[in-house]
Scaffold this motif. Structure first.
Motif, PDB file in Angstrom:
ATOM      1  N   VAL A 114      -7.635 -15.067  13.935  1.00 13.81           N
ATOM      2  CA  VAL A 114      -7.617 -13.620  14.154  1.00 13.81           C
ATOM      3  C   VAL A 114      -8.505 -12.955  13.110  1.00 13.81           C
ATOM      4  O   VAL A 114      -8.484 -13.326  11.930  1.00 13.81           O
ATOM      5  CB  VAL A 114      -6.185 -13.062  14.048  1.00 13.81           C
ATOM      6  N   ILE A 115      -9.274 -11.971  13.543  1.00 18.60           N
ATOM      7  CA  ILE A 115     -10.099 -11.174  12.643  1.00 18.60           C
ATOM      8  C   ILE A 115      -9.396  -9.840  12.415  1.00 18.60           C
ATOM      9  O   ILE A 115      -9.041  -9.150  13.375  1.00 18.60           O
ATOM     10  CB  ILE A 115     -11.499 -10.927  13.234  1.00 18.60           C
ATOM     11  N   SER A 116      -9.196  -9.485  11.166  1.00 18.23           N
ATOM     12  CA  SER A 116      -8.532  -8.227  10.837  1.00 18.23           C
ATOM     13  C   SER A 116      -9.389  -7.397   9.896  1.00 18.23           C
ATOM     14  O   SER A 116     -10.011  -7.935   8.978  1.00 18.23           O
ATOM     15  CB  SER A 116      -7.180  -8.490  10.163  1.00 18.23           C
ATOM     16  N   PRO A 117      -9.412  -6.073  10.097  1.00 16.66           N
ATOM     17  CA  PRO A 117     -10.046  -5.215   9.101  1.00 16.66           C
ATOM     18  C   PRO A 117      -9.317  -5.327   7.768  1.00 16.66           C
ATOM     19  O   PRO A 117      -8.142  -5.701   7.713  1.00 16.66           O
ATOM     20  CB  PRO A 117      -9.882  -3.795   9.680  1.00 16.66           C
ATOM     21  N   LYS A 118     -10.013  -5.003   6.700  1.00 11.14           N
ATOM     22  CA  LYS A 118      -9.405  -4.964   5.370  1.00 11.14           C
ATOM     23  C   LYS A 118     -10.252  -4.061   4.486  1.00 11.14           C
ATOM     24  O   LYS A 118     -11.468  -4.221   4.451  1.00 11.14           O
ATOM     25  CB  LYS A 118      -9.325  -6.369   4.761  1.00 11.14           C
ATOM     26  N   PRO A 119      -9.627  -3.078   3.804  1.00  8.52           N
ATOM     27  CA  PRO A 119      -8.208  -2.722   3.744  1.00  8.52           C
ATOM     28  C   PRO A 119      -7.696  -2.205   5.101  1.00  8.52           C
ATOM     29  O   PRO A 119      -8.457  -1.600   5.850  1.00  8.52           O
ATOM     30  CB  PRO A 119      -8.163  -1.610   2.695  1.00  8.52           C
ATOM     31  N   ILE A 120      -6.400  -2.409   5.317  1.00  9.11           N
ATOM     32  CA  ILE A 120      -5.812  -2.054   6.603  1.00  9.11           C
ATOM     33  C   ILE A 120      -4.299  -1.915   6.462  1.00  9.11           C
ATOM     34  O   ILE A 120      -3.695  -2.423   5.509  1.00  9.11           O
ATOM     35  CB  ILE A 120      -6.172  -3.113   7.668  1.00  9.11           C
ATOM     36  N   TYR A 121      -3.697  -1.241   7.407  1.00  7.73           N
ATOM     37  CA  TYR A 121      -2.244  -1.113   7.522  1.00  7.73           C
ATOM     38  C   TYR A 121      -1.608  -2.502   7.392  1.00  7.73           C
ATOM     39  O   TYR A 121      -1.981  -3.433   8.119  1.00  7.73           O
ATOM     40  CB  TYR A 121      -1.949  -0.477   8.876  1.00  7.73           C
ATOM     41  N   ALA A 131       2.526 -15.490  12.274  1.00 10.90           N
ATOM     42  CA  ALA A 131       2.255 -16.342  13.437  1.00 10.90           C
ATOM     43  C   ALA A 131       1.573 -17.652  13.050  1.00 10.90           C
ATOM     44  O   ALA A 131       1.305 -18.484  13.915  1.00 10.90           O
ATOM     45  CB  ALA A 131       1.388 -15.589  14.441  1.00 10.90           C
ATOM     46  N   LYS A 132       1.277 -17.775  11.742  1.00 10.54           N
ATOM     47  CA  LYS A 132       0.607 -18.977  11.229  1.00 10.54           C
ATOM     48  C   LYS A 132      -0.762 -19.203  11.890  1.00 10.54           C
ATOM     49  O   LYS A 132      -1.149 -20.326  12.212  1.00 10.54           O
ATOM     50  CB  LYS A 132       1.503 -20.208  11.379  1.00 10.54           C
ATOM     51  N   ARG A 133      -1.484 -18.097  12.098  1.00  5.20           N
ATOM     52  CA  ARG A 133      -2.853 -18.174  12.594  1.00  5.20           C
ATOM     53  C   ARG A 133      -3.801 -18.046  11.405  1.00  5.20           C
ATOM     54  O   ARG A 133      -3.459 -17.467  10.372  1.00  5.20           O
ATOM     55  CB  ARG A 133      -3.149 -17.060  13.595  1.00  5.20           C
ATOM     56  N   SER A 134      -5.017 -18.551  11.550  1.00  7.69           N
ATOM     57  CA  SER A 134      -6.006 -18.388  10.490  1.00  7.69           C
ATOM     58  C   SER A 134      -6.546 -16.958  10.517  1.00  7.69           C
ATOM     59  O   SER A 134      -6.691 -16.352  11.586  1.00  7.69           O
ATOM     60  CB  SER A 134      -7.148 -19.389  10.657  1.00  7.69           C
ATOM     61  N   LEU A 135      -6.823 -16.424   9.341  1.00  2.00           N
ATOM     62  CA  LEU A 135      -7.255 -15.034   9.203  1.00  2.00           C
ATOM     63  C   LEU A 135      -8.692 -14.961   8.716  1.00  2.00           C
ATOM     64  O   LEU A 135      -9.067 -15.592   7.727  1.00  2.00           O
ATOM     65  CB  LEU A 135      -6.337 -14.305   8.211  1.00  2.00           C
ATOM     66  N   SER A 136      -9.503 -14.171   9.412  1.00  5.57           N
ATOM     67  CA  SER A 136     -10.844 -13.830   8.962  1.00  5.57           C
ATOM     68  C   SER A 136     -10.880 -12.324   8.723  1.00  5.57           C
ATOM     69  O   SER A 136     -10.122 -11.569   9.346  1.00  5.57           O
ATOM     70  CB  SER A 136     -11.897 -14.216  10.005  1.00  5.57           C
ATOM     71  N   VAL A 137     -11.768 -11.889   7.839  1.00  5.65           N
ATOM     72  CA  VAL A 137     -11.777 -10.484   7.422  1.00  5.65           C
ATOM     73  C   VAL A 137     -12.995  -9.748   7.980  1.00  5.65           C
ATOM     74  O   VAL A 137     -14.123 -10.253   7.950  1.00  5.65           O
ATOM     75  CB  VAL A 137     -11.758 -10.380   5.884  1.00  5.65           C
ATOM     76  N   ALA A 138     -12.730  -8.557   8.475  1.00  4.51           N
ATOM     77  CA  ALA A 138     -13.773  -7.600   8.837  1.00  4.51           C
ATOM     78  C   ALA A 138     -13.740  -6.511   7.761  1.00  4.51           C
ATOM     79  O   ALA A 138     -12.865  -5.636   7.793  1.00  4.51           O
ATOM     80  CB  ALA A 138     -13.501  -7.001  10.216  1.00  4.51           C
ATOM     81  N   PRO A 139     -14.640  -6.570   6.772  1.00  8.26           N
ATOM     82  CA  PRO A 139     -14.550  -5.638   5.637  1.00  8.26           C
ATOM     83  C   PRO A 139     -14.734  -4.181   6.077  1.00  8.26           C
ATOM     84  O   PRO A 139     -15.646  -3.863   6.850  1.00  8.26           O
ATOM     85  CB  PRO A 139     -15.700  -6.074   4.732  1.00  8.26           C
TER      86      PRO A 139
END
Length: 386
Positions: A114-121, A131-139
């Motif tokens: 999953v790609i998530s923005p960061k900083p984020i809610y 969910a034990k999924r791998s996390l990638s960051v969208a700065p």
């Protein structure tokens, strides 16, 4: 005698001893709670009246989504956001956070990412972790004085399957423009990503030159790869009742989402349905007045914060949340520094950057004035001790 044009939102309401998470955090301490996204405004009278009528009926058995609420939601998406949706696209939820968690589990397999923005809610990142999924960051970076996802720096791996989006952005308050959303849609198409778009603050647009555009309304491809999460909760201060909606045009994605929900996520309670229906049916005039008040509060916050040494606040286009850059403040923890000065903000570390704090200005003017005064005094005293 003159009356404030904002008197609906200036009423003194004691929230101590009401089991309020926001106010109980600092109960018994001289610290103003200006943290969690929960306004201090009494809900519109139409909502209270509808709840009273339901309570007077005296039966609270199992319920289902009222047909009228679904009709209102369809009408609202068209009238407010020029988005044509079908009733069958809607899945009702007892909260938006569970929608984020369901999207992660329903739209990705255990070996996908999953790609998530960061900083984020914070629930964005926790939903991936749980969910034990791998996390990638969208700065999320500052671009032309606005906080936006930097697609050029976004991490995409072969495992990436879902991208999380927050529009309007929390924290940061950005309202994504059409060209920016189209770039995000092209990115999702290029990398074959589903998109879960948290649009819970869509009704709280403060910049009158901006307009909320649902991601799924961009084009058919965006619609077919998307889950849109919305709710009346932030708009009308009914988060504690718990009524949210997932809008999912793609029937396969919708089935996966509902299957992930089955037997784990409870149905929406009957009073929450009642409140949501009343909110969407009768409360637009109240919302218009609230937006005027929040614009007034926002101007005050922006001017006050940017007049303080060490702090910087970029324009807030939406939400009632100020994302304050305290990176120049010569203290170890800006959050603890202001808390010790009697102002309880949200720590930036929870969102992904410990040098920021988030301030909730959906409160009475005198509460905001006192909070800003305490912050200024603490900074001035810090300068005197250097």
């Amino acid at each position: 005698m003159t009356h404030s044009p904002f008197q609906l939102f200036e009423q003194p309401i004691d929230r101590i001893n009401t089991n309020s998470i926001k106010w109980n955090k600092y109960k018994g301490r001289d610290i103003l709670p200006m943290w969690v996204a929960d306004s201090d405004f009494r809900v519109p009278e139409s909502i209270t009246a509808a709840l009273h009528q339901h309570v007077e009926h005296g039966i609270f058995g199992y319920g289902q989504a009222p047909e009228r609420l679904t009709e209102l939601l369809v009408e609202r998406m068209k009238q407010c956001y020029d988005w044509d949706i079908e009733p069958e696209w809607i899945a009702y939820l007892p909260g938006l956070v569970c929608g984020l968690n369901l999207a992660v589990r329903a739209l990705t397999e255990a070996d996908q990412g999953v790609i998530s923005p960061k900083p984020i809610y914070p629930p964005f990142m926790s939903s991936v972790r749980l969910a034990k999924r791998s996390l990638s960051v969208a700065p999320v970076t500052l671009q032309n004085n606005r906080w936006r996802i930097d697609l050029a720096q976004t991490e995409v791996t072969p495992e990436s399957k879902l991208m999380l989006l927050c529009n309007p952005l929390n924290p940061g308050g950005t309202v994504y423009r059409r060209d920016e959303l189209l770039a995000l849609a092209d990115f999702a198409k290029k990398h074959d990503l589903y998109v879960c778009s948290d649009e819970i603050h869509c009704d709280l647009i403060l910049d009158e030159t901006a307009r909320h555009i649902p991601f799924a309304s961009l084009n058919e491809d965006a619609a077919q790869r998307s889950v849109t999460l919305i709710a009346p909760s932030k708009t009308f201060n009914i988060a504690g009742l718990g009524a949210s909606m997932a809008i999912i045009p793609n029937p396969d994605l919708r089935r996966q989402f509902i299957r992930a929900k089955a037997g784990i996520v409870p149905d929406v309670n009957v009073l929450a349905y009642t409140a949501a229906q009343a909110a969407y049916e009768n409360c637009q005039p109240w919302l218009d007045q609230q937006l005027d008040f929040l614009r007034h509060q926002r101007t005050k916050v922006e001017q006050a914060i940017n007049a303080m040494p060490y702090l910087k606040l970029h324009p807030i286009e939406a939400t009632y949340l100020a994302w304050i850059d305290a990176s120049a403040l010569p203290v170890t923890s800006p959050f603890k520094f202001f808390e010790s000065a009697g102002v309880g903000l949200s720590p930036g570390a929870d969102f992904g950057n410990s040098r920021f704090v988030r301030l909730n200005f959906a409160c009475r003017s005198d509460t905001l004035d006192e909070g800003l005064r305490r912050m200024r005094t603490a900074i001035d005293e810090l300068g005197q001790t250097k």
